[in-house]
Design a protein around this motif. Structure first.
Motif, PDB file in Angstrom:
ATOM      1  N   GLY A  37       5.441  21.508  14.847  1.00 53.93           N
ATOM      2  CA  GLY A  37       4.443  20.470  14.609  1.00 53.93           C
ATOM      3  C   GLY A  37       3.507  20.683  13.434  1.00 53.93           C
ATOM      4  N   GLU A  38       3.598  21.807  12.756  1.00 55.65           N
ATOM      5  CA  GLU A  38       2.723  22.080  11.611  1.00 55.65           C
ATOM      6  C   GLU A  38       3.123  21.215  10.418  1.00 55.65           C
ATOM      7  OE1 GLU A  38       1.817  25.775   8.542  1.00 55.65           O
ATOM      8  OE2 GLU A  38       2.976  26.126  10.340  1.00 55.65           O
ATOM      9  N   LYS A  76      13.934  25.409  11.365  1.00 53.91           N
ATOM     10  CA  LYS A  76      13.114  26.622  11.362  1.00 53.91           C
ATOM     11  C   LYS A  76      13.231  27.477  10.092  1.00 53.91           C
ATOM     12  CE  LYS A  76      12.446  28.462  15.280  1.00 53.91           C
ATOM     13  NZ  LYS A  76      12.618  29.151  16.567  1.00 53.91           N
ATOM     14  N   ALA A  77      14.428  27.809   9.655  1.00 53.09           N
ATOM     15  CA  ALA A  77      14.587  28.697   8.494  1.00 53.09           C
ATOM     16  C   ALA A  77      13.979  28.083   7.236  1.00 53.09           C
ATOM     17  CB  ALA A  77      16.058  29.021   8.271  1.00 53.09           C
ATOM     18  N   ARG A  78      14.262  26.812   7.005  1.00 49.85           N
ATOM     19  CA  ARG A  78      13.738  26.139   5.815  1.00 49.85           C
ATOM     20  C   ARG A  78      12.220  25.915   5.944  1.00 49.85           C
ATOM     21  NH1 ARG A  78      14.597  25.737   0.550  1.00 49.85           N
ATOM     22  NH2 ARG A  78      14.780  23.630  -0.160  1.00 49.85           N
ATOM     23  N   ALA A  79      11.748  25.673   7.161  1.00 49.92           N
ATOM     24  CA  ALA A  79      10.310  25.475   7.391  1.00 49.92           C
ATOM     25  C   ALA A  79       9.532  26.735   7.017  1.00 49.92           C
ATOM     26  CB  ALA A  79      10.053  25.100   8.843  1.00 49.92           C
ATOM     27  N   LYS A  80      10.078  27.900   7.328  1.00 48.34           N
ATOM     28  CA  LYS A  80       9.399  29.148   6.987  1.00 48.34           C
ATOM     29  C   LYS A  80       9.284  29.305   5.472  1.00 48.34           C
ATOM     30  CE  LYS A  80      10.416  31.634  11.218  1.00 48.34           C
ATOM     31  NZ  LYS A  80      11.095  32.750  11.848  1.00 48.34           N
ATOM     32  N   ARG A  92       0.837  -1.199   0.000  1.00 48.98           N
ATOM     33  CA  ARG A  92       0.000   0.000   0.000  1.00 48.98           C
ATOM     34  C   ARG A  92       0.871   1.248   0.000  1.00 48.98           C
ATOM     35  NH1 ARG A  92      -2.407   1.552   5.712  1.00 48.98           N
ATOM     36  NH2 ARG A  92      -0.440   1.873   6.706  1.00 48.98           N
ATOM     37  N   ALA A  93       0.439   2.222  -0.745  1.00 48.94           N
ATOM     38  CA  ALA A  93       1.162   3.487  -0.798  1.00 48.94           C
ATOM     39  C   ALA A  93       0.808   4.313   0.429  1.00 48.94           C
ATOM     40  CB  ALA A  93       0.798   4.252  -2.064  1.00 48.94           C
ATOM     41  N   ALA A  94       1.800   4.992   0.968  1.00 49.18           N
ATOM     42  CA  ALA A  94       1.564   5.813   2.156  1.00 49.18           C
ATOM     43  C   ALA A  94       2.287   7.142   2.004  1.00 49.18           C
ATOM     44  CB  ALA A  94       2.050   5.091   3.403  1.00 49.18           C
ATOM     45  N   ALA A  95       1.682   8.186   2.533  1.00 48.00           N
ATOM     46  CA  ALA A  95       2.311   9.499   2.551  1.00 48.00           C
ATOM     47  C   ALA A  95       2.840   9.748   3.956  1.00 48.00           C
ATOM     48  CB  ALA A  95       1.310  10.572   2.164  1.00 48.00           C
ATOM     49  N   PHE A  96       4.094  10.124   4.048  1.00 51.05           N
ATOM     50  CA  PHE A  96       4.717  10.415   5.336  1.00 51.05           C
ATOM     51  C   PHE A  96       4.900  11.925   5.417  1.00 51.05           C
ATOM     52  CE2 PHE A  96       8.127  10.619   8.452  1.00 51.05           C
ATOM     53  CZ  PHE A  96       7.686   9.693   9.376  1.00 51.05           C
ATOM     54  N   VAL A  97       4.612  12.515   6.551  1.00 48.67           N
ATOM     55  CA  VAL A  97       4.557  13.970   6.679  1.00 48.67           C
ATOM     56  C   VAL A  97       5.863  14.560   7.205  1.00 48.67           C
ATOM     57  CG1 VAL A  97       3.360  15.868   7.830  1.00 48.67           C
ATOM     58  CG2 VAL A  97       2.090  13.874   7.102  1.00 48.67           C
ATOM     59  N   LEU A  98       6.315  15.619   6.539  1.00 52.01           N
ATOM     60  CA  LEU A  98       7.411  16.450   7.028  1.00 52.01           C
ATOM     61  C   LEU A  98       6.757  17.580   7.811  1.00 52.01           C
ATOM     62  CD1 LEU A  98      10.391  17.517   7.033  1.00 52.01           C
ATOM     63  CD2 LEU A  98       9.761  18.765   4.956  1.00 52.01           C
ATOM     64  N   GLN A  99       7.224  17.803   9.044  1.00 50.64           N
ATOM     65  CA  GLN A  99       6.613  18.813   9.905  1.00 50.64           C
ATOM     66  C   GLN A  99       7.613  19.919  10.239  1.00 50.64           C
ATOM     67  OE1 GLN A  99       4.430  17.073  13.309  1.00 50.64           O
ATOM     68  NE2 GLN A  99       5.252  15.139  12.552  1.00 50.64           N
ATOM     69  N   ALA A 100       7.074  21.069  10.581  1.00 49.89           N
ATOM     70  CA  ALA A 100       7.903  22.146  11.115  1.00 49.89           C
ATOM     71  C   ALA A 100       8.265  21.791  12.551  1.00 49.89           C
ATOM     72  CB  ALA A 100       7.133  23.468  11.075  1.00 49.89           C
ATOM     73  N   GLU A 101       9.256  22.449  13.114  1.00 49.68           N
ATOM     74  CA  GLU A 101       9.668  22.176  14.495  1.00 49.68           C
ATOM     75  C   GLU A 101       8.512  22.334  15.467  1.00 49.68           C
ATOM     76  OE1 GLU A 101      13.211  24.128  15.905  1.00 49.68           O
ATOM     77  OE2 GLU A 101      14.189  23.882  13.972  1.00 49.68           O
ATOM     78  N   TRP A 112      13.222  12.972  15.003  1.00 53.03           N
ATOM     79  CA  TRP A 112      13.052  12.992  16.452  1.00 53.03           C
ATOM     80  C   TRP A 112      11.927  12.026  16.800  1.00 53.03           C
ATOM     81  CZ3 TRP A 112      15.641  14.252  20.559  1.00 53.03           C
ATOM     82  CH2 TRP A 112      14.992  14.317  21.781  1.00 53.03           C
ATOM     83  N   GLU A 113      12.265  10.984  17.534  1.00 53.70           N
ATOM     84  CA  GLU A 113      11.303   9.982  17.984  1.00 53.70           C
ATOM     85  C   GLU A 113      10.435   9.452  16.836  1.00 53.70           C
ATOM     86  OE1 GLU A 113      11.334   8.654  21.009  1.00 53.70           O
ATOM     87  OE2 GLU A 113      12.991   9.986  21.551  1.00 53.70           O
ATOM     88  N   GLY A 114      11.067   9.188  15.697  1.00 53.18           N
ATOM     89  CA  GLY A 114      10.348   8.607  14.572  1.00 53.18           C
ATOM     90  C   GLY A 114       9.560   9.577  13.724  1.00 53.18           C
ATOM     91  N   GLU A 115       9.704  10.864  13.977  1.00 50.24           N
ATOM     92  CA  GLU A 115       9.027  11.878  13.180  1.00 50.24           C
ATOM     93  C   GLU A 115      10.077  12.730  12.473  1.00 50.24           C
ATOM     94  OE1 GLU A 115       5.281  13.593  14.910  1.00 50.24           O
ATOM     95  OE2 GLU A 115       6.231  12.840  16.741  1.00 50.24           O
ATOM     96  N   LEU A 116       9.747  13.196  11.281  1.00 50.64           N
ATOM     97  CA  LEU A 116      10.664  14.003  10.480  1.00 50.64           C
ATOM     98  C   LEU A 116      10.276  15.473  10.605  1.00 50.64           C
ATOM     99  CD1 LEU A 116      13.023  13.978   8.468  1.00 50.64           C
ATOM    100  CD2 LEU A 116      11.344  13.727   6.639  1.00 50.64           C
ATOM    101  N   PHE A 117      11.241  16.285  11.036  1.00 47.33           N
ATOM    102  CA  PHE A 117      11.008  17.712  11.236  1.00 47.33           C
ATOM    103  C   PHE A 117      11.937  18.529  10.354  1.00 47.33           C
ATOM    104  CE2 PHE A 117       9.622  15.776  15.180  1.00 47.33           C
ATOM    105  CZ  PHE A 117       8.410  16.408  15.392  1.00 47.33           C
ATOM    106  N   CYS A 118      11.472  19.709   9.985  1.00 43.12           N
ATOM    107  CA  CYS A 118      12.247  20.640   9.171  1.00 43.12           C
ATOM    108  C   CYS A 118      12.773  21.747  10.076  1.00 43.12           C
ATOM    109  CB  CYS A 118      11.331  21.227   8.100  1.00 43.12           C
ATOM    110  SG  CYS A 118      12.186  22.171   6.847  1.00 43.12           S
TER     111      CYS A 118
END
Length: 143
Positions: free
Chosen positions: A66-67, A119-123, A55-64, A111-117
């Motif tokens: 949590g957005e 701050k500068a790049r997240a903006k 099954r195809a799944a989308a994994f989310v990149l989040q800002a620091e 961080w704990e199995g989640e992918l975060f971006c």
């Protein structure tokens, strides 16, 4: 708009070797599941194995903070060492087709199995996702 279906990897297993903490977890990306080994103290993540998924799944990149910012579309890794050098993401934009971007490994962290971006790049990504199409204002007729 991108549908974010998952933001957390499969369970994270932590092991310590010679005082170095390593985290092993699986991440669904498209039609594959990547098994990753994260060396958080060194800031490096490695692809250990790639397994096909039914099954195809989308994994989310989040800002620091949590957005959700984008969906993870692919990993670019060194074929010899497996070290991840970049991440391919898909950023949704209002009234436009989603935009595919490549983020350097230095722009993100696990961080704990989640992918975060970071701050500068997240903006920047947030600005892309919220950008409105620039339409010339309507002209009015002079009476």
């Amino acid at each position: 708009m991108i549908r974010h279906t998952q933001s957390r990897a499969f369970p994270v297993r932590t092991a310590e070797f010679a005082g170095v903490a390593l985290r092993r977890f699986s991440v669904p990306v498209g039609a594959c599941v990547y098994v990753l080994l994260d060396h958080s103290q060194g800031g490096k993540t490695f692809v250990v194995d790639v397994q096909p998924s039914t099954r195809a799944a989308a994994f989310v990149l989040q800002a620091e903070w949590g957005e959700p910012l984008a969906s993870l579309e692919g990993l670019i890794s060194d074929p010899l060492t497996g070290e991840i050098g970049a991440y391919e993401v898909l950023v949704g934009r209002p009234n436009q087709a989603p935009q595919r971007l490549t983020l350097a490994a230095a722009d993100v962290f696990w961080w704990e199995g989640e992918l975060f971006c970071r701050k500068a790049r997240a903006k920047e990504l947030r600005g892309l996702a919220r950008a409105r199409s620039r339409v010339a204002p309507a002209r009015t007729r002079a009476a």
